[in-house]
Motif scaffolding. Structure first.
Motif, mmCIF file in Angstrom:
data_model
loop_
_atom_site.group_PDB
_atom_site.id
_atom_site.type_symbol
_atom_site.label_atom_id
_atom_site.label_comp_id
_atom_site.label_asym_id
_atom_site.label_seq_id
_atom_site.Cartn_x
_atom_site.Cartn_y
_atom_site.Cartn_z
ATOM 1 N N LYS A 1 29.996 -39.851 22.720
ATOM 2 C CA LYS A 1 31.446 -39.745 22.938
ATOM 3 C C LYS A 1 32.199 -39.154 21.749
ATOM 4 C CE LYS A 1 31.403 -44.220 25.481
ATOM 5 N NZ LYS A 1 30.052 -44.691 25.241
ATOM 6 N N LEU A 2 31.569 -38.297 20.988
ATOM 7 C CA LEU A 2 32.272 -37.660 19.873
ATOM 8 C C LEU A 2 33.214 -36.588 20.400
ATOM 9 C CD1 LEU A 2 29.610 -37.107 17.071
ATOM 10 C CD2 LEU A 2 31.089 -39.049 17.497
ATOM 11 N N SER A 3 34.314 -36.397 19.702
ATOM 12 C CA SER A 3 35.184 -35.285 20.047
ATOM 13 C C SER A 3 34.718 -34.082 19.233
ATOM 14 C CB SER A 3 36.641 -35.635 19.725
ATOM 15 O OG SER A 3 37.468 -34.554 20.067
ATOM 16 N N MET A 4 34.058 -33.166 19.904
ATOM 17 C CA MET A 4 33.450 -32.037 19.199
ATOM 18 C C MET A 4 33.617 -30.772 20.017
ATOM 19 S SD MET A 4 29.421 -31.539 18.149
ATOM 20 C CE MET A 4 29.329 -32.533 16.681
ATOM 21 N N ALA A 5 33.885 -29.647 19.324
ATOM 22 C CA ALA A 5 33.861 -28.340 19.978
ATOM 23 C C ALA A 5 32.826 -27.510 19.244
ATOM 24 C CB ALA A 5 35.223 -27.670 19.884
ATOM 25 N N ALA A 6 31.987 -26.806 19.975
ATOM 26 C CA ALA A 6 30.973 -25.993 19.323
ATOM 27 C C ALA A 6 31.343 -24.521 19.455
ATOM 28 C CB ALA A 6 29.615 -26.260 19.948
ATOM 29 N N VAL A 7 30.921 -23.725 18.473
ATOM 30 C CA VAL A 7 31.226 -22.299 18.468
ATOM 31 C C VAL A 7 29.943 -21.497 18.304
ATOM 32 C CG1 VAL A 7 32.480 -20.462 17.275
ATOM 33 C CG2 VAL A 7 33.458 -22.760 17.369
ATOM 34 N N GLY A 8 29.790 -20.474 19.134
ATOM 35 C CA GLY A 8 28.616 -19.617 19.026
ATOM 36 C C GLY A 8 28.918 -18.242 19.598
ATOM 37 N N LEU A 9 27.887 -17.429 19.781
ATOM 38 C CA LEU A 9 28.073 -16.075 20.311
ATOM 39 C C LEU A 9 27.397 -15.944 21.677
ATOM 40 C CD1 LEU A 9 29.045 -15.576 17.440
ATOM 41 C CD2 LEU A 9 27.789 -13.439 17.427
ATOM 42 N N LEU A 10 27.996 -15.142 22.530
ATOM 43 C CA LEU A 10 27.392 -14.893 23.837
ATOM 44 C C LEU A 10 26.484 -13.671 23.704
ATOM 45 C CD1 LEU A 10 27.794 -15.950 26.909
ATOM 46 C CD2 LEU A 10 28.636 -13.635 27.194
ATOM 47 N N TRP A 11 25.204 -13.918 23.499
ATOM 48 C CA TRP A 11 24.262 -12.806 23.281
ATOM 49 C C TRP A 11 23.918 -12.178 24.622
ATOM 50 C CZ3 TRP A 11 24.274 -11.556 18.419
ATOM 51 C CH2 TRP A 11 24.495 -12.540 17.453
ATOM 52 N N SER A 12 24.522 -11.016 24.899
ATOM 53 C CA SER A 12 24.378 -10.452 26.239
ATOM 54 C C SER A 12 22.992 -9.861 26.474
ATOM 55 C CB SER A 12 25.448 -9.388 26.469
ATOM 56 O OG SER A 12 25.286 -8.357 25.520
ATOM 57 N N ALA A 13 22.255 -9.589 25.387
ATOM 58 C CA ALA A 13 20.883 -9.104 25.566
ATOM 59 C C ALA A 13 19.884 -10.163 25.098
ATOM 60 C CB ALA A 13 20.675 -7.791 24.814
ATOM 61 N N GLY A 14 20.345 -11.392 24.977
ATOM 62 C CA GLY A 14 19.451 -12.480 24.608
ATOM 63 C C GLY A 14 18.772 -12.263 23.263
ATOM 64 N N TYR A 15 17.583 -12.805 23.121
ATOM 65 C CA TYR A 15 16.782 -12.587 21.908
ATOM 66 C C TYR A 15 15.875 -11.394 22.234
ATOM 67 C CZ TYR A 15 13.743 -13.935 17.952
ATOM 68 O OH TYR A 15 12.998 -13.956 16.800
ATOM 69 N N PHE A 16 14.807 -11.600 22.951
ATOM 70 C CA PHE A 16 14.055 -10.492 23.542
ATOM 71 C C PHE A 16 13.028 -11.053 24.500
ATOM 72 C CE2 PHE A 16 11.422 -11.761 19.981
ATOM 73 C CZ PHE A 16 10.131 -11.629 20.441
ATOM 74 N N LYS A 17 12.512 -10.193 25.343
ATOM 75 C CA LYS A 17 11.481 -10.608 26.283
ATOM 76 C C LYS A 17 10.140 -10.200 25.695
ATOM 77 C CE LYS A 17 10.726 -10.395 31.257
ATOM 78 N NZ LYS A 17 9.606 -9.470 31.467
ATOM 79 N N GLN A 18 9.198 -11.102 25.767
ATOM 80 C CA GLN A 18 7.929 -10.861 25.094
ATOM 81 C C GLN A 18 6.830 -10.465 26.082
ATOM 82 O OE1 GLN A 18 5.801 -14.462 23.874
ATOM 83 N NE2 GLN A 18 5.465 -13.542 21.867
ATOM 84 N N ASN A 19 6.124 -9.387 25.736
ATOM 85 C CA ASN A 19 4.927 -9.028 26.500
ATOM 86 C C ASN A 19 3.758 -8.979 25.531
ATOM 87 O OD1 ASN A 19 6.380 -8.108 29.055
ATOM 88 N ND2 ASN A 19 7.321 -6.818 27.507
ATOM 89 N N PHE A 20 2.622 -9.503 25.953
ATOM 90 C CA PHE A 20 1.410 -9.384 25.134
ATOM 91 C C PHE A 20 0.501 -8.315 25.720
ATOM 92 C CE2 PHE A 20 1.668 -14.181 24.241
ATOM 93 C CZ PHE A 20 2.356 -13.974 23.060
ATOM 94 N N TRP A 21 -0.096 -7.550 24.845
ATOM 95 C CA TRP A 21 -1.133 -6.603 25.262
ATOM 96 C C TRP A 21 -2.300 -6.765 24.314
ATOM 97 C CZ3 TRP A 21 -0.716 -3.429 29.484
ATOM 98 C CH2 TRP A 21 0.571 -3.309 30.042
ATOM 99 N N PHE A 22 -3.490 -6.926 24.874
ATOM 100 C CA PHE A 22 -4.656 -6.915 23.989
ATOM 101 C C PHE A 22 -4.678 -5.558 23.304
ATOM 102 C CE2 PHE A 22 -6.379 -10.316 26.768
ATOM 103 C CZ PHE A 22 -6.606 -11.248 25.768
#
Ligand SMILES: *Cc1c(COP(=O)(O)O)cnc(C)c1O
Length: 663
Positions: A126-147
């Motif tokens: 029940k804390l009164s808190m507001a958080a602040v961040g960024l809206l990353w429209s391209a996220g972090y990244f999508k990972q593909n593995f290839w041998f």
């Protein structure tokens, strides 16, 4: 009623969102909780905290999933995952298909997940808190593995406009960069408490609007984009300077500004009269932002730069501004994220040693507990008490040590998790009665992802003598981290190398480690492997998710583990850090520590097969004692306990919860 929510939150295109947001309900959750939280943040009589962080891992795929009236759009689902195993034929023909939504892709790893867990516990408390961040429209990244190629990153796509629970606001703020305006649109996501009666609003800043040039619009594209100082400085200016402007725009009355990592330190130059506190999250050099004065000069205003020069001058190089130094010097209270990390931070920054405290990280119990374990804790409520309301009560698990019924039930709950996992990976012949170890985390050199493959012959030798071993791996390396990529290659090569030995050692590597897989693996395996090079793991939190579910630790002595090492929660091995020198993060000690790892692994495998004889449980086994110790320790390593400490030591705000507006 609807007026009340709408007058407090100015939702863009409300007409289009009406079916999910009414006076009563917000995506199926009580709207009254939002109204109360917004009123508290506006009130001068309620002491409120603003929490700044570059990333948030909120894990709606596994906890507090919002129900929209329409199905989740395809862009916001993440169902298809490739598997890389030493059963190669299966990998060619099959992949995992899991019907789940995409995590809101605005985090990269532990820092973000910790921030997300913090907001959830703040709502629970029940804390009164507001958080602040960024809206990353391209996220972090999508990972593909290839041998042969290793990790191949791909740009991530998602649709914030149709993401359940995320709402665009009419509010737009303006900051200045390189002498030109940058407009930032505000969004809100509401983080609900476990009982849904309280919320913490998360404000997300977004540069991707028509009013900005194409170049500026990309600034809130990819999280931790680091091609040049321009990207890094701009992103930090948006978080710090933009964050303060956003709180002002919303009219919030804030008593304490908390910088979760130095990325947000520019907030201070915008609000020099505010009260600031700061959590430092890493001793690793790459985790501290350093910029040349000449680069900052081009981008920031004169008076802003003066403040940076006054408070943020790097101790080693006067031409450099160090945001860690900045945060250390301007914040009244500062903390490291485990006892050990507090000590290391005091060694690294002796000038500030008197104000550096330690508050050990935690995890949000409700998010990370598996269903079978939660049911078990409920069944033994007499011993545990109301653990949902107060997760620290899990410490009472030790009282049940001599209860044979509990011991057997605990094992059954674990097996239920493991069966679920085995079923999911059935094509790869994962078995519920085979000793299973997981290593999954952000891929960074100091975490030594490929340590277990240092000597594949030795690994095989253990499996052949003691019993079959299943190893599950996952993790992303930052796309610019070449060393991290090398570790991924080594892991993939080891899998290849072991392809003729799959009856002894089965290895599986999963793509796109995220909170969904984080939960799956920490819930379902027998042993959680954690082998960072001491003292570079500030805390680590994935092991805390594991102990909550009775999963034993096989770990080096670092981070949070130092505080739990005496509680017998598994095996501790390898190099121990002592003395007043931090040491060299480039000297990874692979040879000696892998030997120590194999010795401990062999002992654990042997004990496992004595405990679980092809499905027959030896209920008196020490293994069960250790599982109980793990759960008992989970009573300490949670964000509920952690936030109580922040209130006492950093924010000095025990009274924040007892505000007049709190019902
Ligand atoms: C918990 C978690 C982490 C943090 O793990 P560490 O042990 O601190 O490395 C990172 N990523 C995901 C997806 C997680 O769930």
């Amino acid at each position: 009623m609807s007026d009340s929510l709408l007058s407090l939150v100015s939702i863009e295109d409300y007409e289009k969102r009406k079916n999910n947001i009414s006076g009563e309900l917000f995506f199926g959750y009580p709207a009254s909780s939002i109204v109360q939280a917004e009123k508290n943040l506006l009130s001068k009589d309620v002491r409120s905290i603003a929490y700044f962080c570059m990333e948030y891992g909120l894990a709606p795929s596994i906890y507090n999933t919002f129900n929209g009236h329409q199905p989740v759009s395809d862009e916001n689902k993440f169902t298809h995952h490739e598997v890389f195993s030493n059963l190669r034929t299966m990998d060619y023909f099959f992949s995992l298909n899991i019907d789940k939504m995409l995590d809101m892709p605005i985090y990269s790893g532990g820092l973000g997940v910790l921030a997300g867990d913090t907001l959830k516990s703040a709502a629970d408390m029940k804390l009164s808190m507001a958080a602040v961040g960024l809206l990353w429209s391209a996220g972090y990244f999508k990972q593909n593995f290839w041998f042969q190629y290793g990790q191949v990153p791909e740009e991530m796509h998602w649709d914030p406009y149709s993401y359940p629970g995320l709402v665009p606001l009419k509010n737009i703020i303006k900051i200045e960069l390189e002498g030109a305006p940058v407009y930032l649109k505000l969004w809100k996501y509401f983080v609900y408490s476990y009982d849904k009666k309280h919320v913490v609003p998360l404000i997300l800043l977004d540069a991707d609007i028509k009013k900005n040039s194409d170049k500026i619009r990309k600034l809130t594209g990819q999280l931790y984009r680091s091609d040049s100082p321009w990207w890094k400085i701009s992103q930090r200016a948006i978080l710090g300077i933009g964050g303060i402007a956003a709180l002002d725009e919303l009219g919030y009355s804030i008593d304490m500004y908390h910088l979760n990592e130095g990325h947000a330190a520019l907030a201070f130059i915008e609000r020099t009269k505010g009260k600031f506190s700061y959590t430092c999250h890493t001793p690793v050099a790459a985790g501290h932002d350093r910029f040349y004065v000449q680069d900052l000069e081009k981008m920031l205003k004169k008076d802003e730069l003066e403040l940076l020069k006054k408070f943020g001058r790097d101790e080693g190089d006067p031409k450099v501004i160090n945001l860690t130094t900045m945060a250390l010097s301007v914040c009244e209270h500062v903390n490291g994220v485990s006892k050990k990390h507090g000590e290391v931070t005091r060694l690294q920054f002796p000038k500030y040693k008197n104000k550096i405290e330690s508050i050990t990280n935690g995890i949000h119990t409700h998010t990370w507990v598996s269903q079978p374990m939660a049911e078990l804790f409920d069944k033994y409520k007499k011993a545990f008490g109301d653990w949902r309301q107060d997760p620290t009560l899990l410490k009472n698990a030790v009282q049940l040590k001599s209860d044979k019924g509990f011991r057997a039930d605990l094992w059954s709950a674990h097996q239920e998790n493991k069966k679920y996992f085995a079923k999911m990976l059935e094509r790869w012949q994962i078995k519920e009665n085979v000793f299973t170890v997981a290593w999954a985390r952000r891929i960074a050199a100091y975490k030594r992802p490929s340590l277990i493959f240092e000597d594949p012959k030795r690994l095989l030798d253990i499996a052949k003598r003691v019993g079959q071993i299943q190893i599950v791996l996952a993790g992303k390396a930052h796309p610019m981290d070449n060393l991290g990529a090398t570790h991924i290659n080594e892991m993939l090569n080891a899998i290849d190398l072991l392809s003729n030995e799959r009856e002894s050692v089965r290895v599986i590597m999963l793509e796109n480690y995220d909170t969904y897989f984080g939960k799956l693996l920490t819930n379902c395996v027998d042993v959680w492997l954690n082998n960072p090079l001491p003292p570079f793991e500030a805390s680590g939190t994935s092991g805390m998710k594991a102990i909550l579910n009775g999963v034993l630790q096989l770990s080096t002595l670092d981070g949070w583990v130092v505080e739990a090492a005496d509680a017998n929660i598994g095996k501790i091995f390898g190099y121990r850090h002592t003395g007043t020198e931090i040491g060299d993060e480039g000297n990874l000690r692979f040879s000696e520590d892998s030997k120590a790892l194999y010795t401990s692994l062999e002992e654990m495998a042997a004990l496992y097969y004595k405990t679980n004889e092809s499905g027959r449980l030896n209920v008196d086994s020490q293994w069960i004692d250790m599982m109980i110790n793990c759960i008992s320790q989970a009573g300490y390593f949670n964000t509920h306990r952690m936030l109580s400490e922040y209130q006492q030591k950093i924010w000095k705000t025990e009274s924040y919860a007892e505000s007049p507006l709190r019902a």
